[in-house]
Design a protein around this motif. Structure first.
Motif, PDB file in Angstrom:
ATOM      1  N   ILE A 194       0.850  -1.195   0.000  1.00 22.76           N
ATOM      2  CA  ILE A 194       0.000   0.000   0.000  1.00 22.76           C
ATOM      3  C   ILE A 194       0.886   1.244   0.000  1.00 22.76           C
ATOM      4  CG2 ILE A 194      -1.635   1.322   1.402  1.00 22.76           C
ATOM      5  CD1 ILE A 194      -2.993  -1.340   2.069  1.00 22.76           C
ATOM      6  N   LEU A 195       2.004   1.158   0.726  1.00 26.19           N
ATOM      7  CA  LEU A 195       2.947   2.268   0.776  1.00 26.19           C
ATOM      8  C   LEU A 195       3.608   2.492  -0.583  1.00 26.19           C
ATOM      9  CD1 LEU A 195       4.122   4.067   3.073  1.00 26.19           C
ATOM     10  CD2 LEU A 195       6.088   2.516   3.085  1.00 26.19           C
ATOM     11  N   ALA A 196       3.947   1.409  -1.245  1.00 20.02           N
ATOM     12  CA  ALA A 196       4.666   1.524  -2.516  1.00 20.02           C
ATOM     13  C   ALA A 196       4.042   0.574  -3.534  1.00 20.02           C
ATOM     14  CB  ALA A 196       6.140   1.188  -2.306  1.00 20.02           C
ATOM     15  N   PRO A 197       2.875   0.964  -4.064  1.00 16.22           N
ATOM     16  CA  PRO A 197       2.128   0.039  -4.952  1.00 16.22           C
ATOM     17  C   PRO A 197       2.929  -0.420  -6.162  1.00 16.22           C
ATOM     18  CG  PRO A 197       0.849   2.034  -4.476  1.00 16.22           C
ATOM     19  CD  PRO A 197       2.216   2.260  -3.920  1.00 16.22           C
ATOM     20  N   LYS A 198       3.848   0.416  -6.641  1.00  7.74           N
ATOM     21  CA  LYS A 198       4.657   0.019  -7.806  1.00  7.74           C
ATOM     22  C   LYS A 198       5.501  -1.206  -7.508  1.00  7.74           C
ATOM     23  CE  LYS A 198       4.034   2.592 -11.306  1.00  7.74           C
ATOM     24  NZ  LYS A 198       4.103   2.168 -12.687  1.00  7.74           N
TER      25      LYS A 198
ATOM     26  N   SER B 208       7.921   4.128  -6.565  1.00  3.04           N
ATOM     27  CA  SER B 208       6.785   4.986  -6.219  1.00  3.04           C
ATOM     28  C   SER B 208       7.190   6.451  -6.152  1.00  3.04           C
ATOM     29  CB  SER B 208       6.184   4.548  -4.885  1.00  3.04           C
ATOM     30  OG  SER B 208       5.591   3.297  -5.054  1.00  3.04           O
ATOM     31  N   VAL B 209       8.379   6.712  -5.599  1.00  3.97           N
ATOM     32  CA  VAL B 209       8.857   8.094  -5.505  1.00  3.97           C
ATOM     33  C   VAL B 209       9.061   8.664  -6.910  1.00  3.97           C
ATOM     34  CG1 VAL B 209      10.791   9.548  -4.800  1.00  3.97           C
ATOM     35  CG2 VAL B 209       9.901   7.824  -3.233  1.00  3.97           C
ATOM     36  N   LEU B 210       9.659   7.858  -7.779  1.00  5.08           N
ATOM     37  CA  LEU B 210       9.906   8.331  -9.142  1.00  5.08           C
ATOM     38  C   LEU B 210       8.594   8.578  -9.875  1.00  5.08           C
ATOM     39  CD1 LEU B 210      12.872   6.050 -10.187  1.00  5.08           C
ATOM     40  CD2 LEU B 210      12.936   8.459  -9.588  1.00  5.08           C
ATOM     41  N   GLN B 211       7.615   7.745  -9.572  1.00  4.05           N
ATOM     42  CA  GLN B 211       6.312   7.948 -10.182  1.00  4.05           C
ATOM     43  C   GLN B 211       5.723   9.267  -9.671  1.00  4.05           C
ATOM     44  OE1 GLN B 211       3.345   5.128  -9.052  1.00  4.05           O
ATOM     45  NE2 GLN B 211       1.966   5.681 -10.710  1.00  4.05           N
ATOM     46  N   GLY B 212       5.872   9.500  -8.366  1.00  5.84           N
ATOM     47  CA  GLY B 212       5.394  10.738  -7.769  1.00  5.84           C
ATOM     48  C   GLY B 212       6.060  11.954  -8.392  1.00  5.84           C
ATOM     49  N   MET B 213       7.345  11.802  -8.724  1.00  4.40           N
ATOM     50  CA  MET B 213       8.090  12.916  -9.314  1.00  4.40           C
ATOM     51  C   MET B 213       7.809  13.059 -10.807  1.00  4.40           C
ATOM     52  SD  MET B 213      11.673  12.076  -7.401  1.00  4.40           S
ATOM     53  CE  MET B 213      12.716  13.157  -8.352  1.00  4.40           C
ATOM     54  N   GLY B 214       7.033  12.119 -11.341  1.00  9.62           N
ATOM     55  CA  GLY B 214       6.705  12.190 -12.763  1.00  9.62           C
ATOM     56  C   GLY B 214       7.811  11.667 -13.668  1.00  9.62           C
ATOM     57  N   ILE B 215       8.859  11.032 -13.060  1.00  9.60           N
ATOM     58  CA  ILE B 215       9.951  10.524 -13.893  1.00  9.60           C
ATOM     59  C   ILE B 215       9.512   9.262 -14.630  1.00  9.60           C
ATOM     60  CG2 ILE B 215      12.257   9.459 -13.796  1.00  9.60           C
ATOM     61  CD1 ILE B 215      13.027  11.506 -11.734  1.00  9.60           C
ATOM     62  N   ILE B 216       8.721   8.435 -13.955  1.00 10.17           N
ATOM     63  CA  ILE B 216       8.197   7.269 -14.662  1.00 10.17           C
ATOM     64  C   ILE B 216       6.678   7.367 -14.730  1.00 10.17           C
ATOM     65  CG2 ILE B 216      10.117   5.735 -14.110  1.00 10.17           C
ATOM     66  CD1 ILE B 216       8.525   4.557 -11.881  1.00 10.17           C
ATOM     67  N   ALA B 217       6.128   6.767 -15.733  1.00 11.50           N
ATOM     68  CA  ALA B 217       4.682   6.853 -15.945  1.00 11.50           C
ATOM     69  C   ALA B 217       3.937   6.015 -14.912  1.00 11.50           C
ATOM     70  CB  ALA B 217       4.353   6.365 -17.349  1.00 11.50           C
ATOM     71  N   GLY B 218       2.726   6.377 -14.640  1.00  9.18           N
ATOM     72  CA  GLY B 218       1.923   5.686 -13.633  1.00  9.18           C
ATOM     73  C   GLY B 218       1.415   4.352 -14.091  1.00  9.18           C
TER      74      GLY B 218
END
Lengths: 71, 381
Positions: free
Chosen positions: B221-225, B371-381
């Motif tokens: 839940i914390l890091a779904p990716k 998850s952090v990278l997704q949050g930063m928009g570096i990787i797609a969701g």
């Protein structure tokens, strides 16, 4: 006053390096255990003469089990 | 007749004529990997299929990574879909006993500290000009965990898979050489001599069963990716600890893991085509991977020193080096080094706790990073 050499962890006895009657110096290897596929040399906490060896090669031992006694 | 015979014989030399210097070099690299696996015993289960795959893919005209090549089939089927590493994770979960960790839960902090190299290396890779997704793949070598590195790089930078996995697996086997100098440099003689008592605390079966379930729910839940990573490891572990699906557990850690290891190794070797592998970038990946593992070790040790201080000298900081994931190599290194300085010091079990923490830590760190990278928009969701 005898001092015990105890198993520092769960494992299997691989070799007995010092037999009853042999004299040992502090830090001499008394028993070699096998734990997690590696050899763990268990050393004498004090110098003296080996008074008893409680285990035999192949035997499984628990942590803190007495392996030998030194006097 | 003679002419036909000569032209026919020429056909046998077509391959030789087509062999490029790059391919010849890569065939040598493949042989080098085979040598390391067979003669030196470095991770043979992976290096043998990887090395052989590298030879096969560089045979001119055979085109085994071409559209209908058999290596292409394995690669597309298992690596591009990330299926192979995930199946391996189920096996790893089934093989891993988290008891040393549950016996000594505060040591999991060392397992977390041992993952900092990943984040530091990510910054370093970005700084030297790696593309964002490539930098993620390079940094993950710092997880010091083969399947994690393979999973992340097959997801984000499949063209770098060969370099990343070769770096990850070779450095894991070099842990006994890489770590001791850093351990010596960062600790004092007095710290290295600290004797830690016998680690023995009974862990109930219920705890061992609940552990994989709780970790999966909270960490995912914390890091779904990272849920596929955490979920597969913990599924394997639950099968092990529950004791009711012995057949599935045994298949996961034996048959499935073996088959997948073979196909995964071959597929990784197949990414090592000359044109793809012989680039300056590969050397950079190898260098940064090395730095990543050094940084992990250093941060783990420094954290170990902090714990030593806070516990009034009860924790030997050397066990911090086992916070990296290379399991169980780094725990063994700690035992050997510790006993070098104090014959009465037996650190193996404590180091195993840190090492098991590092194993979970690397999977969670990868999940958090995604998850952090997704949050930063570096990787797609």
């Amino acid at each position: 006053m005898a001092t015990s050499v105890v198993a520092p962890m769960l494992g299997k006895v691989l070799k007995i390096e010092k037999n009853v009657g042999e004299s040992v110096e502090e830090d001499d290897v008394v028993v070699v255990l096998e734990a997690m596929k590696m050899e763990i040399p268990v050393v004498a906490p004090v110098g003296g003469v080996v008074k008893a060896v409680m285990v035999a090669p192949g035997q499984a031992v628990e942590a803190e089990e007495t392996l030998a006694e030194i006097e | 007749m003679e002419v036909a015979l000569i032209s026919g014989l020429q056909g046998l030399f077509l391959g030789l004529v087509a062999l490029t210097p790059g391919q010849a070099l890569m065939i040598l690299v493949g042989c080098g990997l085979l040598y390391l696996g067979i003669r030196k015993g470095y991770e043979p289960l992976l290096l043998v299929p990887i090395g052989f795959g590298a030879i096969l893919v560089n045979i001119p005209l055979a085109d085994m990574m071409g559209k209908d090549g058999f290596l292409r089939f394995f690669y597309d089927f298992g690596v591009l879909t990330e299926i192979f590493p995930l199946l391996i994770f189920i096996g790893i979960g089934a093989m891993t006993d988290f008891q040393p960790l549950l016996e000594n839960p505060k040591i999991i902090l060392l397992g977390a500290a041992g993952q900092f190299g990943i984040f530091l290396t990510l910054l370093l890779a970005l700084a030297v000009g790696f593309d964002k997704l490539d930098a993620v793949a390079v940094a993950i070598i710092g997880a010091c965990d083969g399947p994690t590195a393979i999973y992340v790089s097959s997801k984000f930078a499949p063209h770098m898979l060969g370099a990343v996995s070769v770096a990850a697996y070779s450095y894991m086997s070099l842990v006994p050489l890489i770590q001791p100098p850093i351990m010596r440099a960062l600790t004092t003689d007095k710290e290295r001599k600290i004797v830690m008592g016998v680690a023995k605390r009974p862990v109930s079966k219920t705890t061992k069963i609940l552990f994989p379930i709780v970790v999966t729910i909270f960490a995912s839940i914390l890091a779904p990716k990272g849920a596929p990573l955490i979920g597969t490891v913990m599924l394997g572990n639950l099968m092990r600890e529950s004791g009711v699906v012995e057949r599935l557990k045994s298949a996961a850690e034996n048959e499935i893991a073996n088959i997948v290891t073979l196909l995964l190794g071959l597929s990784i070797g197949a990414t090592m085509e000359a044109a793809n592998f012989l680039r300056a970038q590969t050397l950079l990946v190898l260098a940064l991977g090395f730095i990543a593992i050094g940084l992990d070790t250093a941060v783990g040790l420094l954290f170990g020193k902090a714990m030593c201080l806070l516990t009034g000298g009860k924790i030997n900081p050397l066990i911090g080096a086992a916070g990296i994931s290379a399991f169980p190599m780094s725990a063994r290194v700690v035992q050997v080094e510790g006993q070098k300085y104090n014959k009465k010091s037996y650190l193996l079990m404590h180091a195993m706790s840190a090492n098991a923490g590092g194993q979970i830590g690397s999977v969670i760190a990868a999940a958090v990073m995604l998850s952090v990278l997704q949050g930063m928009g570096i990787i797609a969701g």
